[in-house]
Design an enzyme around this catalytic site. Structure first.
Site, short mmCIF file in Angstrom:
data_model
loop_
_atom_site.label_atom_id
_atom_site.label_comp_id
_atom_site.label_asym_id
_atom_site.label_seq_id
_atom_site.Cartn_x
_atom_site.Cartn_y
_atom_site.Cartn_z
N GLU A 62 44.85 7.54 51.74
CA GLU A 62 44.87 7.97 53.17
C GLU A 62 45.44 7.05 54.00
OE1 GLU A 62 41.38 8.72 55.16
OE2 GLU A 62 42.67 9.11 57.30
N GLU A 100 36.96 15.94 49.53
CA GLU A 100 36.42 14.59 50.01
C GLU A 100 35.43 14.57 49.04
OE1 GLU A 100 37.27 12.20 53.44
OE2 GLU A 100 39.17 14.03 54.03
N ASN A 126 43.07 18.84 58.45
CA ASN A 126 41.24 17.53 58.49
C ASN A 126 40.84 17.65 59.49
OD1 ASN A 126 40.77 15.76 56.08
ND2 ASN A 126 40.72 15.34 58.17
N GLU A 127 39.45 18.32 58.66
CA GLU A 127 38.30 18.42 59.50
C GLU A 127 38.21 18.03 60.75
OE1 GLU A 127 35.72 14.15 58.92
OE2 GLU A 127 36.12 14.96 56.63
N TYR A 135 29.78 13.00 52.02
CA TYR A 135 30.18 12.10 51.92
C TYR A 135 28.23 11.31 51.87
CZ TYR A 135 34.81 10.44 52.62
OH TYR A 135 36.06 10.44 52.23
N ASN A 192 42.15 11.94 58.32
CA ASN A 192 42.06 11.68 60.01
C ASN A 192 43.32 11.12 60.30
OD1 ASN A 192 38.97 12.09 59.58
ND2 ASN A 192 38.89 9.92 60.65
O1 AHR Z 1 37.98 9.43 53.69
C1 AHR Z 1 37.53 8.97 55.51
C2 AHR Z 1 37.34 9.90 56.17
O2 AHR Z 1 36.13 10.82 55.59
C3 AHR Z 1 38.88 10.94 55.89
O3 AHR Z 1 39.56 10.23 56.16
C4 AHR Z 1 38.06 12.02 57.09
O4 AHR Z 1 38.37 12.71 56.48
C5 AHR Z 1 36.76 11.20 56.70
O5 AHR Z 1 36.02 11.47 57.67
#
Ligand code: AHR
Length: 519
Positions: free
Chosen positions: A52, A320, A197-198, A263, A97
């Site tokens: 990214e 991710e 994305n998100e 995450y 993001n």
């Molecule tokens: O990987 C870091 C961020 O985590 C990415 O930009 C986003 O998609 C997620 O929230």
């Protein structure tokens, strides 16, 4: 190394009886592997990576113009060599993001004429010197399929379709011709495209409700497929069944995947390792949404004729995933040390268990992308003078190179611990895969302090005595590599000559082991 005799001597006599449950009282885990029972096919795309425009992932990571360590394209040669060791079959780009306010046309054409923009995702300046063609060149250099994510935050559906035309078009039309003018006569044939994305999150530029997203994503998908019907599309999932269902009911007939992001992490050793079960829960939720949406879609008549419909079940793109908590700041993402999360051996154990999860779910999880590849929550760390490999680099390299393509049934019964959030978790996490003439048994010993023995019983595969043992370990679970000590955690490889259909093996504390058995 514990010999078979020593190990058996430690077993309570009763535990040796066939069919007896260990129930966690013995230190020895019983493992039964049946190579005759294939439980899933492993798609190599689960070893995908992600870059990214964020911190030093691209600029100062894979790409550093003018550096003595870079080639004439600006690609850092040392990083390129490390990435080739990971051998990712796919590379996701440009965000994250970042993509939700990215306009791809800013990143093509002569570099010195490209605009410098303020990046509202990470509050940084984007020079646009790395764009579509540079990413394609990078993918070609590492042998990966590009996976581009479109801007469905502030971008338009037409802009998305134009990007597909720029990359894949072959007619005498504006954007296909523009690519040719930029020096690329042949189409890039970008096969994988993410639909935003998100977008469910307020942290995203152009955040939307599920209904609003579904509407715009469907129109974007339709136009993109009109330009190139062969592309494969990933809908944006949210880890929330309500969102996923709304999105899939609208897009389920046109997309190939729905995304899952995960995450995790804390300083709690055992809780972090157990969190893989929460990742699995995310998969179960998304999978249920797919099941419901697909059954409803199948019931819809008549079908739309405006875009090619697909009958195949939507698959899961875990695009991710990583441990990310040390360099995470909910209030101001930009200032938290540019997300340069330092990793340790415990994190490598977690990474391995995540790979086991993807392998077990191989029929449904057909794509995954570690977030991210270099510097930013990443297994490769650079400075202007060099680089080192984080502990989580090693399982990614090992599993990509040595796992088989079929997951086979394995059953374990051994000691474990009770996680408040994930329940009973066995110390040994075992996943066995089969390649043509090889059986690869991956084992994580999650125990923080103690080596643990296992007694293996293998059927459906006749192992020869000779094989290999790969071990990833270090002096403690906190062991971390650095510029000063780059090799504290690494993979050790040795020959082994005591395999058979029944064998015992001892796994060191806090380690990853892969046993490679031949015939
Ligand atoms: O990987 C870091 C961020 O985590 C990415 O930009 C986003 O998609 C997620 O929230």
């Amino acid at each position: 190394m514990m010999t078979r005799r020593r190990l058996l001597a430690t077993l309570p006599a009763a535990a040796l009886l066939r069919g007896q449950q260990n129930s966690g009282t013995s230190d020895v885990t019983r493992v039964r592997i049946d190579a005759g029972e294939i439980t899933a096919r492993v798609n190599p795309m689960i070893f995908g990576q992600f870059i990214e425009h964020l911190g030093r992932c691209i600029y100062g990571g894979i790409y550093e113009e003018g550096s003595p360590l870079s080639d004439e394209r600006g690609f850092r040669k040392d990083v390129l060599a490390a990435v080739k060791r990971l051998n990712p079959p796919m590379l996701r780009w440009p965000g994250g993001n970042f993509v939700s306010s990215y306009h791809w046309e800013d990143g093509v054409g002569p570099k010195d004429q490209r605009p410098r923009r303020f990046d509202t995702a990470w509050f940084a300046v984007e020079p646009n010197r790395f764009g579509t063609n540079e990413c394609i060149e990078y993918c070609r250099a590492i042998g990966a399929e590009p996976y581009f994510c479109i801007n469905l935050g502030t971008g338009t559906i037409e802009e998305a379709a134009n990007w597909v035309e720029y990359c894949n078009g072959t007619s005498d039309t504006h954007y296909a011709n523009l690519r040719q003018k930029h020096g690329y006569a042949e189409p890039h044939n970008v096969k994988y495209w993410g639909l935003g994305n998100e977008i469910y999150g307020t942290w995203q530029a152009g955040h939307k409700s599920a209904e609003d997203y579904a509407k715009v994503a469907l129109e974007a998908a339709k136009m993109m497929k009109w330009i190139d019907p062969s592309i494969r599309l990933v809908a944006c999932g949210a880890g929330d069944p309500q969102w996923d269902l709304t999105v899939l009911e609208s897009l389920g007939a046109i997309v190939d995947y729905i995304s899952v992001h995960f995450y995790t992490g804390s300083d709690d050793y055992y809780e972090t390792l157990a969190s893989v079960k929460r990742a699995e829960h995310q998969l179960q939720l998304a999978d249920s949404a797919i099941e419901i949406a697909m059954s409803r879609i199948r019931g819809h008549e008549p079908r739309s004729v405006d875009f090619p419909l697909r009958e195949k079940r939507v698959e899961l793109a875990f695009d991710e995933w990583n441990i990310w908590y040390r360099r995470r700041d909910g209030r101001n993402r930009a200032v938290k040390d540019k997300l340069e999360e330092p990793y340790n051996l415990r994190d490598a154990l977690w990474t391995t268990s995540m790979l086991h999860l993807f392998q077990r779910w191989g029929d449904k999880v057909t794509m995954a992308n570690l977030a991210q590849m270099v510097n930013v929550i990443a297994p490769i760390h650079t400075n202007p003078q060099g680089m080192y490999l984080e502990p989580n680099f090693f399982p990614l390299e090992l599993y990509r190179a040595h796992s088989g393509d079929r997951v086979i049934h394995s059953w374990t019964d051994g000691p474990g611990y009770d996680s408040p959030t994930a329940g009973r978790t066995q110390y040994l996490d075992v996943c066995a895969t089969l390649a043509s003439e090889r059986l690869a048994i991956g084992v994580v010993n999650r125990h923080k302090d103690r080596p643990l023995g296992a007694q293996f019983e293998i059927s459906g595969f006749k192992p020869g005595r000779a094989g290999k043992v790969f071990t990833i370990n270090g002096p403690s679970p906190d062991a971390a590599n650095s510029f000063e000590q780059p090799n504290l955690v690494a993979t050790a490889t040795r020959d082994y000559s005591d395999f058979s259909s029944q064998f015992t093996f001892e796994f060191p504390a806090h380690s990853v082991t892969m046993l490679e058995l031949g015939t």
